[in-house]
Every structure is written in structure tokens, then in C-alpha cells.
Design an enzyme around this catalytic site. Structure first.
Site, mmCIF file in Angstrom:
data_model
loop_
_atom_site.group_PDB
_atom_site.id
_atom_site.type_symbol
_atom_site.label_atom_id
_atom_site.label_comp_id
_atom_site.label_asym_id
_atom_site.label_seq_id
_atom_site.Cartn_x
_atom_site.Cartn_y
_atom_site.Cartn_z
ATOM 1 N N HIS A 147 -13.836 11.278 17.513
ATOM 2 C CA HIS A 147 -13.937 11.242 16.041
ATOM 3 C C HIS A 147 -12.580 11.478 15.392
ATOM 4 O O HIS A 147 -12.491 12.053 14.311
ATOM 5 C CB HIS A 147 -14.947 12.283 15.550
ATOM 6 C CG HIS A 147 -16.309 12.132 16.169
ATOM 7 N ND1 HIS A 147 -17.025 10.975 16.107
ATOM 8 C CD2 HIS A 147 -17.051 13.005 16.893
ATOM 9 C CE1 HIS A 147 -18.168 11.131 16.742
ATOM 10 N NE2 HIS A 147 -18.209 12.339 17.244
ATOM 11 N N HIS A 157 -19.319 18.089 14.298
ATOM 12 C CA HIS A 157 -19.104 16.684 14.686
ATOM 13 C C HIS A 157 -18.422 16.537 16.048
ATOM 14 O O HIS A 157 -18.907 15.807 16.901
ATOM 15 C CB HIS A 157 -18.317 15.963 13.591
ATOM 16 C CG HIS A 157 -18.475 14.474 13.589
ATOM 17 N ND1 HIS A 157 -19.664 13.840 13.920
ATOM 18 C CD2 HIS A 157 -17.592 13.477 13.290
ATOM 19 C CE1 HIS A 157 -19.484 12.525 13.826
ATOM 20 N NE2 HIS A 157 -18.251 12.281 13.451
ATOM 21 N N VAL A 158 -17.282 17.179 16.236
ATOM 22 C CA VAL A 158 -16.602 17.142 17.540
ATOM 23 C C VAL A 158 -17.225 18.240 18.400
ATOM 24 O O VAL A 158 -17.278 19.400 17.985
ATOM 25 C CB VAL A 158 -15.089 17.371 17.359
ATOM 26 C CG1 VAL A 158 -14.405 17.394 18.717
ATOM 27 C CG2 VAL A 158 -14.504 16.291 16.473
HETATM 28 FE FE LIG Z 1 -21.782 14.461 14.201
#
Ligand SMILES: [Fe+2]
Length: 468
Positions: free
Chosen positions: A331, A358-359
Site C-alpha cells: 500500500h 491498512h498495512v
Molecule cells: Fe485495509
């Protein structure tokens, strides 16, 4: 013999010295943890797992969860699902000190369809005008089958009110997710509310986004979120956009299931909003809603930041899903456009800490900003900035997609600590000037701080923490 031995030793020393010097020169950033987690597949818990167990009895309420229900912390949104029929919309509640005075609040019930899935009856009920710092019991269900839970309201909003937040992201429903939640529950620091930075169930990783996995996830986390509020942020796994099966309305399951008090902060959508809780002002942003100039989120944030009164709530915390500063090869730079739009405001208003997920790993930044650039001056590198927030990436809840363990090299200067392990964090506010932050790796004992620091408040005590 002696001389050849000594010359080879000298040769070795020279090579080692060159390597050491080289590593010092190359590694100009912070610390990349030497702790390397054994590579294991993250496996989703099967549907018959005990953590997904359906409560016994006809139409028994399940998936009970609470979140803050107003701007100041005197209201709670109670949500639950009944599987067979709507049943009662009412929450009965009373304070521990006055169990004779039972009160009622009436909610609303919703259902939705998603491809070939039909939801149960999803109830949302806001309890208002609660006393601060008080333990309440509450009951959902009806005479045939009631379930009882409890929560404690936060202390009244004020500048020196201690409060302890847990921080969890990208949780999912694997065996590792279960370990993360257990670690949080058993952490002796006793988090009082969870700041959840997005990506809840990962139902969308199943064929046709099998929404049964939204149900199982909510039953899994009930053991925590029925008793303390989780503050929700929308992640990419909440979008559930699937035109190939006719599902073209983004965020449908998430918005039906997770209500937040966005109207109380004059927001026009549930994806961005703010709350005050004890001595903290929490702003939730949406990485997956428009954030460019003139958009609703932009206009709201522009008006919101000047409203924060640091004499009332010294700690300014921002939640989002996609990180702005991320040195993993996953990402990479997905948060960049939002950073370009909003970072000058964060520095101007002295945000203390930005939490993202997210990561699927952990990273903590230095206090840095990268706001000097225009298209002519070439000033495009992050620099140390004592008015800037510290950025935490904590998408390491343990979901089905596994760990992100591929990092950019060398470690950038802005990155203070990074490690590819599952875990959670605690932000433990002591008063208007100091907060203890700690990250807890799942592989350690419950009390171990794998990464930690004292935060000095940017408004009241803007001293460089790296000098501590
Ligand atoms: Fe995510």
C-alpha cells in the site's frame, strides 16, 4: 604461521569494520526490529469455532456492540441482531448505584440484502443523558430471552482527566485475530475504549462477500465491544463494492451494522466525524470518501479543526485507515493524496497522534512533516517538526491476508520503529501534558511493551520527546 594468522585476522577486522560502517551509513532511519516472526499462514477460524457460537434460545440477541452515541460521552449507541424476528426494540438500563430506577430507550430495526444473503434484524438504540463515570447495566431482548451486559461511561470531559484507549486495526477473524483480542483484554493497562482504525470482518475476501462473515465477526468481538465502546473507522474492506453481483452501493453492510454519532459533530456522513472523550478529541477520517477541495469531508474538516479547544481536550487524536507515512512495500503511498491535502492543517493545529491501519504490520514515525513543497522549490523530504503528529501504523490485528514483512530499504529517516508482528497498542493519557504509549506484540507476555514512549502534548508541553 603466526604472521599469516594475524594478517587474516586483520583482514577480517577490516571487512567487519567496512560492513559496520556501511550499515551505519545505509541505515539512516530509526530502528527496524530484530525480532522476526516465524512465517506462518494466518488461518480464518472455521464457522463452528466457539468464538462464533450463537447464543442459545429462540431469537436470542447476538452481535451486541456499543459505541459512543453523542459528542461528549453522555450517550451510548447499543446495537444487536435478532435472527428470527424483530423482537423488542427496547434497551432497559440502570446505573449500578440505583438499580431500582430502570429506564428504557427505544431503537430502530433494519435489515438489508446483499446478493443472496439476507441479514437478521439489526437493532440500533441510543441511550442518552447518562451520568458521567458511572457503571450501567443494560438488557436487550424480550421476556422470552434477555441478555444482560454493562459498560462504564467516561468521566466528564476535562483537560486533566486520565483515560486509557486501546488501539486495534485490521482485525479480521483468524486465530491470530483471536490472540490479538485476548492480548488486549488481558493487558494489565485495562483499555477503557478501543480506537479501531478500520477493516473489521474481511467478509469481502469470501465468495460473493459472504455476509455470514459479518455476523461471525460481530459475535467474535462481542466479548469486548458489548462492554466498552469501540470507535469505528471505515477501511477498504468495509466498501463491499461488488458490481459483478449487482452490489453497487458502497459500504452497505458496514453502514447498516455500525452506527456512529456523526450528526453530533455536524458531519453529513458516518465516515467522518468527531467525539470528545475524557481529555481527548478524536477525529475520524475516511480514506475512501472524497477528500479533495470542496468535498463534504474537506469542508467538514476545515471547520472542525479550529473548533478543538485544547484547554478542554488537550489530546488531539486522528484516526484514518490508509497511513500517510509507511515504509513497507505494501500500500505504498496510497495515503499520499490525502496527506498532501490535509497535512498542513495537522501541523497548524498541532495534532498529537495519527493512527492508521491498512498495512499489516507495525510502524511508528518521528515527529515529522512534509509540507514545504511546491512545484518549484524541490523541498519534498520529510523534516523533523515539533508541531507535527507522530504517525502510527497498526494494521497488525491478524487478519486473513497475513503479515506485511517486506520493508523499503534503507529505513527512511522519518521511521522511528518498525516491525512485522501482530499486536495492539495502548494510549494511556495521564494528564494534559503526558501520555504513555505502548505497542504490545502478540508473541510476548500480556504486560510486555515491545515499543513504547512518553507522548508530550503538543499544545501544553511541546517538548521534543526524543530527548527523553
Ligand atoms: Fe485495509
Amino acid at each position: 604461521m603466526d604472521s599469516s594468522y594475524s594478517s587474516s585476522s586483520i583482514c577480517c577486522i577490516v571487512i567487519v569494520s567496512i560492513l559496520l560502517l556501511d550499515s551505519l551509513l545505509v541505515c539512516n532511519g530509526g530502528k527496524t526490529s530484530i525480532y522476526v516472526r516465524k512465517a506462518e499462514k494466518t488461518v480464518e477460524m472455521p464457522l463452528h469455532s466457539d468464538v462464533f457460537r450463537i447464543p442459545a434460545g429462540y431469537n436470542a440477541p447476538q452481535q451486541v456492540h456499543i459505541t459512543q452515541g453523542d459528542h461528549e460521552g453522555k450517550a451510548v449507541i447499543v446495537s444487536w441482531v435478532t435472527p428470527d424476528e424483530p423482537g423488542s426494540n427496547t434497551v432497559v438500563y440502570w446505573s449500578e448505584e440505583n438499580c431500582e430506577a430502570k429506564k428504557k430507550a427505544v431503537g430502530k430495526v433494519y435489515t438489508y440484502k446483499f446478493y443472496n444473503y439476507t441479514s437478521g434484524f439489526i437493532h440500533h438504540c441510543t441511550i442518552r443523558n447518562l451520568e458521567y463515570d458511572t457503571k450501567y447495566y443494560y438488557v436487550v431482548g424480550d421476556r422470552k430471552l434477555m441478555r444482560k451486559f454493562w459498560f462504564t461511561t467516561p468521566p466528564a470531559v476535562g483537560p486533566d482527566v486520565p483515560y486509557t484507549f486501546g488501539i486495534i486495526g485490521d482485525l479480521g477473524q483468524t486465530y491470530d485475530s483471536n490472540i490479538t483480542l485476548t492480548h488486549y483484554e488481558r493487558n494489565p493497562k485495562n483499555g477503557q475504549a478501543v480506537l479501531f482504525v478500520g477493516d473489521l470482518s474481511y467478509a469481502d475476501n469470501h465468495p460473493n462477500h459472504d455476509n455470514v462473515r459479518w455476523d461471525t465477526w460481530a459475535r467474535f468481538v462481542e466479548r469486548s465491544v458489548a462492554y466498552q465502546p469501540w470507535i469505528w473507522t471505515a477501511g477498504n474492506h468495509e466498501i463491499d463494492f461488488a458490481p459483478e453481483i449487482g452490489e453497487t452501493k458502497p459500504f452497505k453492510p458496514y453502514t447498516r451494522r455500525y452506527h456512529v454519532p456523526y450528526r453530533a459533530s455536524q458531519s453529513t456522513a458516518s465516515f467522518w466525524y468527531s467525539i470528545k472523550r475524557a481529555s481527548a478529541y478524536i477525529i475520524v477520517l475516511s480514506s475512501y470518501s472524497a477528500y479533495g477541495k470542496y468535498t463534504p469531508q474537506y469542508q467538514w474538516l476545515e471547520q472542525e479543526l479550529p473548533k478543538v479547544n485544547r484547554s478542554e481536550t488537550p489530546w488531539l487524536i486522528v484516526l484514518m485507515h490508509s497511513p500517510w507515512y509507511n515504509s513497507y512495500n505494501y500500500h505504498y503511498m496510497e495515503g499520499e493524496t490525502m496527506r498532501v491535502m490535509y497535512e498542513p492543517w495537522f501541523v497548524e493545529h498541532k495534532v498529537d497522534i495519527v493512527l492508521a491501519g491498512h498495512v499489516h504490520a507495525y510502524e511508528r514515525s518521528e515527529r515529522i512533516s512534509n509540507i514545504a513543497y511546491n512545484i518549484e522549490n524541490g523541498k519534498c523530504r520529510p523534516v523533523k517538526d515539533q508541531s507535527a503528529p507522530i504517525y502510527i501504523t497498526i494494521g497488525d490485528g491478524g487478519n486473513i491476508e497475513g503479515l506485511a514483512n517486506d520493508m523499503t530499504e534503507p529505513q527512511p529517516e522519518y521511521s522511528a520503529y518498525r516491525e512485522a508482528s501482530f499486536g495492539h497498542a495502548i494510549f494511556d493519557i495521564k494528564n494534559r501534558t503526558h501520555a504513555r504509549y505502548s505497542w504490545h506484540r502478540n508473541h510476548d507476555g500480556y504486560a510486555v511493551e515491545a515499543d513504547s514512549m512518553w507522548f508530550f502534548n503538543r499544545f501544553w508541553h511541546p517538548v521534543d520527546e526524543s530527548s527523553q
